[in-house]
Design an enzyme around this catalytic site. Structure first.
Site, short mmCIF file in Angstrom:
data_model
loop_
_atom_site.label_atom_id
_atom_site.label_comp_id
_atom_site.label_asym_id
_atom_site.label_seq_id
_atom_site.Cartn_x
_atom_site.Cartn_y
_atom_site.Cartn_z
N VAL A 100 1.71 2.65 2.06
CA VAL A 100 1.20 1.44 1.43
C VAL A 100 2.25 0.85 0.49
O VAL A 100 1.98 -0.07 -0.26
CB VAL A 100 -0.12 1.73 0.66
CG1 VAL A 100 -1.21 2.19 1.60
CG2 VAL A 100 0.08 2.77 -0.46
N ASP A 101 3.48 1.40 0.52
CA ASP A 101 4.50 1.01 -0.46
C ASP A 101 5.17 -0.33 -0.17
O ASP A 101 5.84 -0.89 -1.04
CB ASP A 101 5.55 2.13 -0.63
CG ASP A 101 6.28 2.51 0.67
OD1 ASP A 101 6.41 1.65 1.57
OD2 ASP A 101 6.72 3.68 0.77
N HIS A 116 -2.85 1.72 6.60
CA HIS A 116 -3.59 2.10 5.40
C HIS A 116 -3.54 1.02 4.31
O HIS A 116 -3.90 1.29 3.16
CB HIS A 116 -3.05 3.43 4.82
CG HIS A 116 -3.40 4.63 5.66
ND1 HIS A 116 -2.81 5.85 5.51
CD2 HIS A 116 -4.31 4.79 6.66
CE1 HIS A 116 -3.32 6.72 6.37
NE2 HIS A 116 -4.23 6.08 7.09
N CYS A 145 -10.61 -9.97 -11.25
CA CYS A 145 -10.56 -11.21 -10.46
C CYS A 145 -10.93 -12.38 -11.37
O CYS A 145 -11.54 -12.17 -12.43
CB CYS A 145 -11.57 -11.07 -9.32
SG CYS A 145 -11.72 -12.51 -8.26
N GLY A 184 8.28 11.68 9.33
CA GLY A 184 7.89 11.95 7.94
C GLY A 184 6.40 11.91 7.67
O GLY A 184 5.98 11.37 6.64
N ASN A 210 11.30 15.23 11.00
CA ASN A 210 10.69 15.73 9.77
C ASN A 210 11.62 16.79 9.18
O ASN A 210 12.46 17.33 9.89
CB ASN A 210 9.31 16.35 10.07
CG ASN A 210 8.40 16.41 8.84
OD1 ASN A 210 8.76 16.99 7.81
ND2 ASN A 210 7.23 15.80 8.93
P1 OAD Z 1 2.34 13.67 3.41
O1 OAD Z 1 2.74 13.75 1.98
O2 OAD Z 1 1.13 14.39 3.84
O3 OAD Z 1 3.53 14.22 4.31
C1 OAD Z 1 4.87 13.83 4.13
C2 OAD Z 1 5.69 14.43 5.25
O4 OAD Z 1 7.03 13.97 5.11
C3 OAD Z 1 5.77 15.97 5.24
O5 OAD Z 1 5.52 16.46 6.55
C4 OAD Z 1 7.20 16.28 4.80
O6 OAD Z 1 7.69 17.47 5.39
C5 OAD Z 1 7.92 15.06 5.33
N1 OAD Z 1 9.17 14.70 4.63
C6 OAD Z 1 9.45 14.80 3.31
N2 OAD Z 1 10.68 14.33 3.03
C7 OAD Z 1 11.21 13.92 4.22
C8 OAD Z 1 12.45 13.34 4.59
N3 OAD Z 1 13.42 13.06 3.71
N4 OAD Z 1 12.65 13.05 5.91
C9 OAD Z 1 11.69 13.32 6.83
N5 OAD Z 1 10.50 13.86 6.52
C10 OAD Z 1 10.25 14.17 5.24
O7 OAD Z 1 2.28 12.12 3.77
P2 OAD Z 1 1.58 11.39 5.01
O8 OAD Z 1 1.60 12.24 6.23
O9 OAD Z 1 2.16 10.05 5.09
O10 OAD Z 1 -3.37 8.04 2.95
O11 OAD Z 1 0.09 11.28 4.49
C11 OAD Z 1 -0.82 10.56 5.26
C12 OAD Z 1 -1.80 9.83 4.38
O12 OAD Z 1 -2.38 10.73 3.44
C13 OAD Z 1 -1.16 8.78 3.48
O13 OAD Z 1 -1.00 7.56 4.15
C14 OAD Z 1 -2.18 8.65 2.40
C15 OAD Z 1 -2.36 10.11 2.14
O14 OAD Z 1 -3.40 10.47 1.38
C16 OAD Z 1 -4.08 7.21 2.19
O15 OAD Z 1 -3.75 6.87 1.09
C17 OAD Z 1 -5.32 6.77 2.88
#
Ligand code: OAD
Length: 244
Positions: A100-101, A116, A145, A184, A210
């Protein structure tokens, strides 16, 4: 770089890329499930919910204000830029990001679904109207608002549905694409966690990028372990060389 990966990607007609928080980690933005993702000892799952917001909108907004402060100053990293290059290299391309960044948008990417939502966009809790709110830090917490009701971040929280247009567009492409690069993401949050398997079910090729193994590694045709900011630019370079 894995020769099979370069070979398959170079033959790809429709490339889908999926990203999670890891793509922005090298920009200095904390991931959700890493230890750096904690804020005042809260986990994301305790703050990113409709019930947390109903109970305590001030704390939830303070967390978003903290994240917006970090993100507002965060630079794009080579991984974001490589994905934009991939868009330019493939005739058919879509990026589905769980982030969401708003960093991907800063690269000028055109074909993207922010599944998201986006934390720079706010939604009136009474009228449902959305608008951009770029103040960092916020002038008042919680922001209001014009109609007087509290605004909320226009993001999808745990327990909420993904907007149907974003979901439809994503499902459509899962069937059409012949390769997916998934970058990631921990593969812990649905529906996106199920997308790599859906691509495979339609005969597509799945490459994971990853720093460590995830549940996606078990089904991916190839997993490239390392920082996305190193691996994706390398992948772009190899693809360009292959094409000549
Ligand atoms: P996570 O924080 O669960 O996972 C981040 C992933 O990035 C992990 O598997 C790390 O190993 C990997 N990682 C970290 N640094 C990295 C790098 N430099 N290069 C490659 N990989 C790297 O984040 P998301 O999977 O995005 O949802 O989480 C999914 C959703 O859960 C988010 O969109 C958010 C969160 O709660 C909502 O806000 C609805």
């Amino acid at each position: 770089m894995n020769e099979k990966v370069v070979e398959r990607l170079s033959q790809t007609r429709f490339l889908l890329v999926i990203t999670g928080a890891g793509i922005s980690a090298e920009s200095g933005i904390p991931t959700f499930r890493g230890t750096d993702g904690l804020w005042k000892n809260y986990r994301a799952e305790e703050l990113a919910t409709p019930s947390a917001f109903e109970r305590d909108p001030e704390t939830v907004w303070q967390w978003y204000d903290w994240r917006r402060g970090i993100i507002g100053k965060a630079p794009l990293n080579p991984g974001h830029l490589a994905i934009k290059e991939l868009e330019d290299m493939f005739e058919n391309f879509l990026l589905i990001t769980q982030n969401v960044d708003g960093l991907h948008a800063r690269t000028g990417i055109r074909n993207m679904v922010e599944i998201h939502g986006n934390l720079w966009r706010v939604r009136c809790t009474r009228e449902g109207k959305t608008s951009m709110l770029m103040d960092v830090p916020l002038k008042s917490i919680p922001p209001k608002c014009e109609c007087g009701a509290i605004l909320r971040p226009d993001v999808v929280w745990f327990g909420e549905s993904i907007p149907s247009h974003a979901l439809e567009q994503s499902f459509n492409i899962l069937e059409q694409c012949d390769s997916l690069i998934v970058v990631g993401t921990s593969g812990a949050v649905y529906p996106v966690a199920s997308f790599p398997q859906a691509v495979k079910d339609h005969g597509g090729f799945v490459v994971e990028v990853n720093v460590e193994p995830t549940p996606i590694s078990a089904i991916a045709d190839a997993s490239l372990f390392g920082n996305s900011g190193d691996i994706l630019p390398m992948l772009v370079k190899w693809l360009k060389e292959k094409r000549g």
